[in-house]
Design a protein around this motif. Structure first.
Motif, short mmCIF file in Angstrom:
data_model
loop_
_atom_site.label_atom_id
_atom_site.label_comp_id
_atom_site.label_asym_id
_atom_site.label_seq_id
_atom_site.Cartn_x
_atom_site.Cartn_y
_atom_site.Cartn_z
N LEU A 163 0.81 -1.22 0.00
CA LEU A 163 0.00 0.00 0.00
C LEU A 163 0.85 1.28 0.00
O LEU A 163 0.69 2.11 -0.90
N PRO A 164 1.76 1.47 0.97
CA PRO A 164 2.51 2.74 0.98
C PRO A 164 3.37 2.93 -0.28
O PRO A 164 3.44 4.04 -0.81
N ALA A 223 0.99 3.94 -3.08
CA ALA A 223 0.47 5.31 -2.85
C ALA A 223 1.50 6.36 -3.24
O ALA A 223 1.20 7.32 -3.94
N GLU A 224 2.73 6.16 -2.79
CA GLU A 224 3.77 7.17 -3.03
C GLU A 224 4.15 7.23 -4.51
O GLU A 224 4.32 8.31 -5.07
N LEU A 241 -4.21 7.85 -4.46
CA LEU A 241 -4.93 6.68 -3.97
C LEU A 241 -6.09 7.17 -3.10
O LEU A 241 -5.89 7.89 -2.13
N ALA A 242 -7.32 6.77 -3.46
CA ALA A 242 -8.50 7.32 -2.79
C ALA A 242 -9.30 6.27 -2.02
O ALA A 242 -10.17 6.62 -1.22
N GLU A 243 -9.05 5.00 -2.28
CA GLU A 243 -9.71 3.94 -1.50
C GLU A 243 -8.90 2.65 -1.64
O GLU A 243 -8.30 2.39 -2.68
N VAL A 244 -8.91 1.87 -0.57
CA VAL A 244 -8.26 0.55 -0.59
C VAL A 244 -9.25 -0.46 -0.03
O VAL A 244 -9.99 -0.15 0.91
N ARG A 245 -9.30 -1.63 -0.64
CA ARG A 245 -10.07 -2.73 -0.05
C ARG A 245 -9.22 -3.98 0.00
O ARG A 245 -8.37 -4.19 -0.86
N VAL A 246 -9.46 -4.79 1.03
CA VAL A 246 -8.84 -6.11 1.13
C VAL A 246 -9.96 -7.14 1.11
O VAL A 246 -10.89 -7.04 1.92
N ARG A 286 -15.70 3.61 -10.30
CA ARG A 286 -15.69 4.83 -9.52
C ARG A 286 -14.42 5.65 -9.65
O ARG A 286 -14.43 6.86 -9.45
N SER A 315 2.82 17.90 0.15
CA SER A 315 2.58 18.03 1.58
C SER A 315 3.71 18.77 2.27
O SER A 315 4.86 18.74 1.83
N ASP A 328 -5.99 20.35 2.93
CA ASP A 328 -6.38 19.44 4.02
C ASP A 328 -5.31 19.44 5.09
O ASP A 328 -4.15 19.14 4.81
N GLY A 378 -4.12 17.64 8.51
CA GLY A 378 -4.31 16.47 9.36
C GLY A 378 -3.46 16.58 10.61
O GLY A 378 -2.36 17.15 10.58
N ARG A 431 -1.85 19.10 3.27
CA ARG A 431 -1.81 18.47 1.95
C ARG A 431 -2.65 19.27 0.95
O ARG A 431 -3.72 19.76 1.29
#
Lengths: 261, 261
Positions: free
Chosen positions: A32-33, A36-37, A46-51, A69, A181, A208, A210, A227
Motif C-alpha cells: 500500500l505505501p 500510494a507514493e 490513492l482514494a480507496e483501498v479494499r482487502v 468509480r 505536503s 487538508d 491532518g 496536503r
C-alpha cells in the motif's frame, strides 16, 4: 518525475488487495505505501483501498465497484500458478471478457522455463491466462506477467515482483496534479491547538490539514500535515500554523527543517 | 481463549480504517494484523477491510455497506479533538442517531484533564461526543473513549490506544468457531506442486489451502497454509501435502516442527 502530467486535473485510483493471508493477519501488506507514493509522484492519488478474500464473487464485486468509480484500479495478489490464484478469472468475469491463454505471455513463460530448465506444465502455463485483449505488464524478477484490461491493472502480491510491475506501469499513466505536503511538528497536545488549527483550516478549504499524535517510546510528538495541490498555499498554511504554535508558547519545527537536521 | 464461543457458528467482521495519512502512504497501518489475530482468537474472522479518506460521505457509505453485511464492524482513526476527526459524527449519521455529548465520557475526560492539569476546552470535550445510546469503550492510555453503537465499534487509530480498546472489546464479543491453521514449508516451485495441491484441495472443499512463495534475501521458500475450523481435517490435509511433497522429491517441514527448531 512528471510523466504525462496534466496541470490541475485530479486523477484518483483505488487499490484492491486480494488474499486470505492478509485478512488472517499472517501476512502484513507492504504494498500500500509503496503504491500510494509512486502513484502520487505521477499525479495519481490513492482514494480507496479494499482487502478481500480469495473468493471469486468478492473479487468481482470489488473490482466492479472500484473500476467504475475511480480513474484507475490496481490489484495485488492471486496471479500465481496454484488453485487459489483466481484473480485473472475474476477480473475477466468482472469486465465481461473471455479468459484466454495470452500467446505473448505463453511465449515469455516458455522461454523463461526452458532457460531455467523448469518443467512446463498446465499449472505454470495458467499464468499466461488473461482476459481477451489485455496488455501484459512485464516483470524481470519472475517473468510471469501481470496485465492491464481497461482501467484495471493486475499485479503480483509479492512486494519485489509488484514493484517491478509498477515500475513498468508508472510511465504509462495519465496523471493529473501531484498532491504535495508540508508539515509542522511540535509537542503541544492536540486539544491545545485544535481551535487554532480549525480556524486555519476554515480559511483554506482547498487544503487538508491532518493532525497526528505519535507516542514513539516515551517521546510524544504531534505532526500537523498540510496536503494540497498548490505549494504556495501549503506554504502560507504552514506559516500560519507555525505562528499559531509560537503564540501558544509551543516550539514548532517545520518538516523540512527536521529533514535537514 | 474461548470467550462466549458457540461451536460451529461462523462469525465475521469487517475493519474500516479511516484516514488520509494511510491512503497517502505517510503512515503504515499496523492495526490490521493485530485486530485480525485477536478477533480470530475469540472466533471472529476478519472478512473485509476498507481504507477511506477523512471525508464524511465516504465514511458513512463504507460504515453502512459493512455494518449491514457483517456481524461486527470495527473502525480505527478519526476520534481525536481536531477538525479532521469526524468519525463519531459520520457513524451517528450512518446509524441514524443524534450525535450527543455522552455524559459518562465527559465525566471521564474532565477527571482526567483535572488530574493532569490540562485545560478543558471545547475541542477536548468534543471527544465526549457519541451517537445517542452508544456504550463507551474505555482506554487506560489516553482516557478518551471509543464507543460501540449497534454492531459498530469505533476505536482510535494510534496502535497502543487501539490495542487497549480492543482488549476491552474482546471479552464482550459473541464469537463462533476459531479458524485454525497448519502449514507445510518446502523449497519446491509453486508450479511443481500446483497440480497435487489442487487435487488435495478438491478433496477437501471445507478447508482452504493457500500457497505463498517468499523470497527473503536470496532464500526462496514456499509456505502452504491450510486453514479451517476442524483441526482433525487440517491434520489430514497437512499429512497429504507432506506426502505429496516427499513424492515429488521435496524436503517438506511442518510449520510446528519449524516453530520447535
Amino acid at each position: 518525475m512528471n510523466y504525462s502530467q496534466t496541470d490541475g486535473k485530479r486523477v484518483q485510483a483505488a487499490l484492491l488487495i486480494i488474499g486470505d493471508e492478509i485478512l488472517s493477519g499472517q501476512t502484513h501488506d507492504k504494498n500500500l505505501p509503496h503504491i500510494a507514493e509512486n502513484l502520487n509522484n505521477v499525479g495519481v492519488q490513492l482514494a480507496e483501498v479494499r482487502v478481500v478474500p480469495d473468493i471469486k464473487k468478492e473479487i468481482i464485486d470489488a473490482v466492479n465497484a472500484l473500476r467504475r468509480r475511480f480513474d484507475y484500479l490496481f490489484t495485488t495478489g492471486g496471479i500465481g500458478p496454484t488453485h487459489d490464484d483466481i484473480t485473472a478469472e475474476a477480473v475477466s468475469e468482472a469486465v465481461g471478457r473471455e479468459l484466454i491463454q495470452n500467446q505473448e505471455a505463453r511465449r515469455l513463460l516458455e522461454e523463461h522455463f526452458k532457460y531455467n530448465g523448469t518443467e512446463i506444465n498446465e499449472a505454470r502455463l495458467s499464468m499466461a491466462n488473461t482476459p481477451k485483449g489485455a496488455e501484459l505488464i512485464r516483470n524481470p524478477i519472475s517473468t510471469a506477467p501481470g496485465f492491464r484490461v481497461e482501467n484495471v491493472y493486475v499485479m503480483a502480491g509479492v512486494p519485489k515482483i509488484m514493484q517491478a510491475m509498477l515500475d513498468n506501469i508508472i510511465p504509462t499513466l495519465q496523471g493529473g496534479a501531484q498532491k504535495l505536503s508540508r508539515s509542522v511538528l511540535c509537542n503541544l497536545g492536540e486539544g491545545s491547538i485544535a481551535q487554532g488549527l480549525k480556524d486555519i483550516q476554515d480559511k483554506h478549504p482547498d487544503i487538508d490539514i491532518g493532525s497526528y499524535p505519535h507516542y514513539a517510546r516515551a517521546n510524544y510528538r504531534l505532526s500537523l500535515v498540510i496536503r494540497g495541490f498548490d505549494d504556495k498555499k501549503l506554504q502560507d498554511v504552514q506559516e500560519a500554523i507555525h505562528r499559531m504554535i509560537c503564540d501558544l508558547g509551543g516550539d514548532p519545527i517545520r518538516g523540512e527543517e527536521l529533514d535537514n537536521q
